[in-house]
Design a protein around this motif. Sequence first.
Motif, PDB file in Angstrom:
ATOM      1  N   UNK A  83     -72.763 -28.389  -1.197  1.00  0.00           N
ATOM      2  CA  UNK A  83     -71.449 -28.385  -0.531  1.00  0.00           C
ATOM      3  C   UNK A  83     -71.592 -28.355   0.992  1.00  0.00           C
ATOM      4  N   UNK A  84     -72.545 -27.485   1.413  1.00  0.00           N
ATOM      5  CA  UNK A  84     -72.765 -27.426   2.879  1.00  0.00           C
ATOM      6  C   UNK A  84     -73.221 -28.783   3.428  1.00  0.00           C
ATOM      7  N   UNK A  85     -74.119 -29.457   2.652  1.00  0.00           N
ATOM      8  CA  UNK A  85     -74.577 -30.777   3.094  1.00  0.00           C
ATOM      9  C   UNK A  85     -73.419 -31.773   3.157  1.00  0.00           C
ATOM     10  N   UNK A  86     -72.573 -31.696   2.130  1.00  0.00           N
ATOM     11  CA  UNK A  86     -71.413 -32.614   2.141  1.00  0.00           C
ATOM     12  C   UNK A  86     -70.565 -32.417   3.398  1.00  0.00           C
ATOM     13  N   UNK A  87     -70.353 -31.121   3.676  1.00  0.00           N
ATOM     14  CA  UNK A  87     -69.562 -30.814   4.886  1.00  0.00           C
ATOM     15  C   UNK A  87     -70.261 -31.319   6.156  1.00  0.00           C
ATOM     16  N   UNK A  88     -71.599 -31.122   6.192  1.00  0.00           N
ATOM     17  CA  UNK A  88     -72.329 -31.607   7.395  1.00  0.00           C
ATOM     18  C   UNK A  88     -72.257 -33.121   7.505  1.00  0.00           C
ATOM     19  N   UNK A  89     -72.335 -33.787   6.310  1.00  0.00           N
ATOM     20  CA  UNK A  89     -72.217 -35.264   6.350  1.00  0.00           C
ATOM     21  C   UNK A  89     -70.850 -35.706   6.866  1.00  0.00           C
ATOM     22  N   UNK A  90     -69.817 -34.972   6.377  1.00  0.00           N
ATOM     23  CA  UNK A  90     -68.477 -35.317   6.859  1.00  0.00           C
ATOM     24  C   UNK A  90     -68.358 -35.104   8.372  1.00  0.00           C
ATOM     25  N   UNK A  91     -68.965 -34.015   8.827  1.00  0.00           N
ATOM     26  CA  UNK A  91     -68.932 -33.762  10.280  1.00  0.00           C
ATOM     27  C   UNK A  91     -69.656 -34.864  11.049  1.00  0.00           C
ATOM     28  N   UNK A  92     -70.785 -35.272  10.473  1.00  0.00           N
ATOM     29  CA  UNK A  92     -71.532 -36.358  11.133  1.00  0.00           C
ATOM     30  C   UNK A  92     -70.712 -37.650  11.185  1.00  0.00           C
ATOM     31  N   UNK A  93     -70.029 -37.929  10.083  1.00  0.00           N
ATOM     32  CA  UNK A  93     -69.192 -39.139  10.067  1.00  0.00           C
ATOM     33  C   UNK A  93     -68.094 -39.064  11.129  1.00  0.00           C
ATOM     34  N   UNK A  94     -67.462 -37.881  11.162  1.00  0.00           N
ATOM     35  CA  UNK A  94     -66.381 -37.731  12.160  1.00  0.00           C
ATOM     36  C   UNK A  94     -66.938 -37.848  13.593  1.00  0.00           C
ATOM     37  N   UNK A  95     -68.116 -37.251  13.788  1.00  0.00           N
ATOM     38  CA  UNK A  95     -68.716 -37.356  15.120  1.00  0.00           C
ATOM     39  C   UNK A  95     -69.056 -38.808  15.476  1.00  0.00           C
ATOM     40  N   UNK A  96     -69.644 -39.537  14.475  1.00  0.00           N
ATOM     41  CA  UNK A  96     -69.979 -40.940  14.727  1.00  0.00           C
ATOM     42  C   UNK A  96     -68.733 -41.789  15.001  1.00  0.00           C
ATOM     43  N   UNK A  97     -67.660 -41.496  14.205  1.00  0.00           N
ATOM     44  CA  UNK A  97     -66.416 -42.245  14.447  1.00  0.00           C
ATOM     45  C   UNK A  97     -65.881 -41.958  15.845  1.00  0.00           C
ATOM     46  N   UNK A  98     -65.966 -40.701  16.288  1.00  0.00           N
ATOM     47  CA  UNK A  98     -65.507 -40.359  17.647  1.00  0.00           C
ATOM     48  C   UNK A  98     -66.324 -41.067  18.722  1.00  0.00           C
ATOM     49  N   UNK A  99     -67.653 -41.121  18.426  1.00  0.00           N
ATOM     50  CA  UNK A  99     -68.511 -41.829  19.392  1.00  0.00           C
ATOM     51  C   UNK A  99     -68.187 -43.321  19.453  1.00  0.00           C
ATOM     52  N   UNK A 100     -67.925 -43.906  18.286  1.00  0.00           N
ATOM     53  CA  UNK A 100     -67.565 -45.338  18.246  1.00  0.00           C
ATOM     54  C   UNK A 100     -66.287 -45.590  19.021  1.00  0.00           C
ATOM     55  N   UNK A 101     -65.295 -44.675  18.833  1.00  0.00           N
ATOM     56  CA  UNK A 101     -64.038 -44.829  19.592  1.00  0.00           C
ATOM     57  C   UNK A 101     -64.286 -44.735  21.094  1.00  0.00           C
ATOM     58  N   UNK A 102     -65.160 -43.763  21.477  1.00  0.00           N
ATOM     59  CA  UNK A 102     -65.455 -43.630  22.914  1.00  0.00           C
ATOM     60  C   UNK A 102     -66.132 -44.882  23.458  1.00  0.00           C
ATOM     61  N   UNK A 103     -67.058 -45.441  22.641  1.00  0.00           N
ATOM     62  CA  UNK A 103     -67.714 -46.683  23.068  1.00  0.00           C
ATOM     63  C   UNK A 103     -66.725 -47.835  23.217  1.00  0.00           C
ATOM     64  N   UNK A 104     -65.775 -47.936  22.285  1.00  0.00           N
ATOM     65  CA  UNK A 104     -64.750 -48.991  22.388  1.00  0.00           C
ATOM     66  C   UNK A 104     -63.910 -48.826  23.646  1.00  0.00           C
ATOM     67  N   UNK A 105     -63.554 -47.552  23.955  1.00  0.00           N
ATOM     68  CA  UNK A 105     -62.784 -47.311  25.192  1.00  0.00           C
ATOM     69  C   UNK A 105     -63.584 -47.729  26.422  1.00  0.00           C
ATOM     70  N   UNK A 106     -64.881 -47.361  26.371  1.00  0.00           N
ATOM     71  CA  UNK A 106     -65.712 -47.756  27.506  1.00  0.00           C
ATOM     72  C   UNK A 106     -65.790 -49.285  27.645  1.00  0.00           C
ATOM     73  N   UNK A 107     -65.881 -49.977  26.483  1.00  0.00           N
ATOM     74  CA  UNK A 107     -65.870 -51.444  26.513  1.00  0.00           C
ATOM     75  C   UNK A 107     -64.580 -51.987  27.123  1.00  0.00           C
ATOM     76  N   UNK A 108     -63.457 -51.371  26.719  1.00  0.00           N
ATOM     77  CA  UNK A 108     -62.166 -51.812  27.276  1.00  0.00           C
ATOM     78  C   UNK A 108     -62.127 -51.602  28.785  1.00  0.00           C
ATOM     79  N   UNK A 109     -62.669 -50.437  29.241  1.00  0.00           N
ATOM     80  CA  UNK A 109     -62.684 -50.186  30.684  1.00  0.00           C
ATOM     81  C   UNK A 109     -63.536 -51.217  31.416  1.00  0.00           C
ATOM     82  N   UNK A 110     -64.700 -51.531  30.814  1.00  0.00           N
ATOM     83  CA  UNK A 110     -65.550 -52.542  31.428  1.00  0.00           C
ATOM     84  C   UNK A 110     -64.889 -53.919  31.461  1.00  0.00           C
TER      85      UNK A 110
END
Length: 584
Positions: free
Chosen positions: A395-422
């Motif tokens: 269960x803890x691993x599942x939660x950590x995986x979910x956190x990792x997914x959310x973190x990766x999705x946040x990073x992808x969004x930040x990268x897209x914003x940076x692309x838009x700024x560029x």
Amino acid sequence: MMKLSIKVLIQSSLSLGRTLDSDYPPLQQFFVVLEHCLKHGLKAKKSFIGQNKSIWGPLELVEKLCPESSDIATSARDLPSLKTGLGRARAWLHLALMQKKVADYMKALLDRKDLLTEFYDPGALMMEDEGTVIVGLLVGLNVIDANLCIKGEDLDSQVAVIDFSLYLKDPVNSETPKDDTKMTAILDQKHYIEELNRHLSGTVSDLQAKMDSLEKTNSKLVEELTAATDRINSLREEQEQLRKENECILQTSQKKEEATLQDSQVELETYKQTRQGLDEMYNVVWKQYKEEKRIRQELERELELQVGLKQEMEVAMRLLEKDTHEKQDTLAALRLQLDQVKVLNLQMFNKAQDCQREAEKKQEEAVQLEKKMSEMENATKELEQRLQNSEQERNQRNQSDKDMRSELEGRVDALQKQLADLDTLRVGLESELRSEKEQRQSMQKALQREQDNSVELRTQLQQLQGLHTELQDLKQEKQQLQQMCEQQEQALQEMGLHLSQSKLKMEDFKEGHAWLKDDEATQCKQCQKEFSISRRKHHCRNCGDIYCNSCSSNELALPSYPRPVRVCDICHSLLLQRSSSTGS
């Protein structure tokens, strides 16, 4: 007269049996009669000096109708001694007679009467049937061989007078008495003198008309000269105004060119600076791209190590197969996300500052992943010991995986914003470049306008130079007209001398004595004194010799003169003796 002249010419040439030259009297009279026939009904053309009747105009048409006559036409034009159309026409007739083609050329000319209407009146001899009769008579001249020299003759000033004495001789009555021959000779001389008088009166009237026309032309020339001087003054004023305007325009154009050059230099410096900044940004982005590529390769290696560890864990953890499958799915999703990050990084090739931040974040993520990998290893060791608490750890691993997914999705969004700024930065830079290009085009247009203005100024200067050349041409024309006036005055003086000489010759004919020429006498015949400016020459009207004023101061009435005329002392004494003897 044409028939008689041709008949006499043919008979005399056949009797002589030789080639005729230009000094042969019947041949000269033939040319005179032919010239009178061609002049009959000729239209007078108005020229600069006055009205002019010339037979050269219709004879020039023969060159167009008969191409073989072009040689004699060109030779008549090119003769340097001929200056009038009448002289060229006489030379043409001489050359046509030597070619034995006078009849052919005249026939070709009479066949085109539509062209002759420009030169002749409707009732002219060349326009009537008599013209064809003359052409038929001219055919008989083909039996004559003529060898005429044209270069040495003065064809311009020859007097075209018909000598009727050649045609009044009758061979049937040749054996008449001597009195009849003397009477015929006297009548011939009388007719000849009358014809000369008529011709001289005509020439005097023509000269008077020419004098009137010359006076008119001189007045016109004076008016034209005044107008030309006024025009020259106005042109000089306009030239000065144009010079001043040209100087002002040149100063303004130079100032504008200096300002435009300074602006263009400033713009070039700014453009070079922006270009250097862009090149530096490009180098920085390229370096960041290489670093990101290296980091990605290290991450892929770590992922491969994780896959090997997971395979070992599958052997050890048969009970946790479901968990491992889920982790593999998450790893596949992570790979997809990593591929998306690669695509985004490729798009971020020209963007510098944000890429450095992303690289630092990715390094932190890599550190976190290493920590997690270490935790995973510890967890696998603990899983061997803690088989009972596997569900909780899962269960803890599942939660950590979910956190990792959310973190990766946040990073992808930040990268897209940076692309838009560029992208926005890129659009702004492109707009700035476009504005710079537009400014550069506007500057080029302004430079083109200045060049056009300079070209217009050059054309105006060329026009001024053309006006100056026109001024010089007008001056040359004025000098030429003055020279023409002087030449015409000299010609009138010469004509007056010819008239006086012709009158003296007429008196000589009337009196029957030999009239001594002025050039032949250098001293008085009686007192033997030399003639000079103070001692003038005087002709005795009785003997024709030349005396000084003191030796010819007497006057007597002679039979040939209506009034008393000058006679020498010798003739005066002789005539007085005759009159006294006849009176006694």
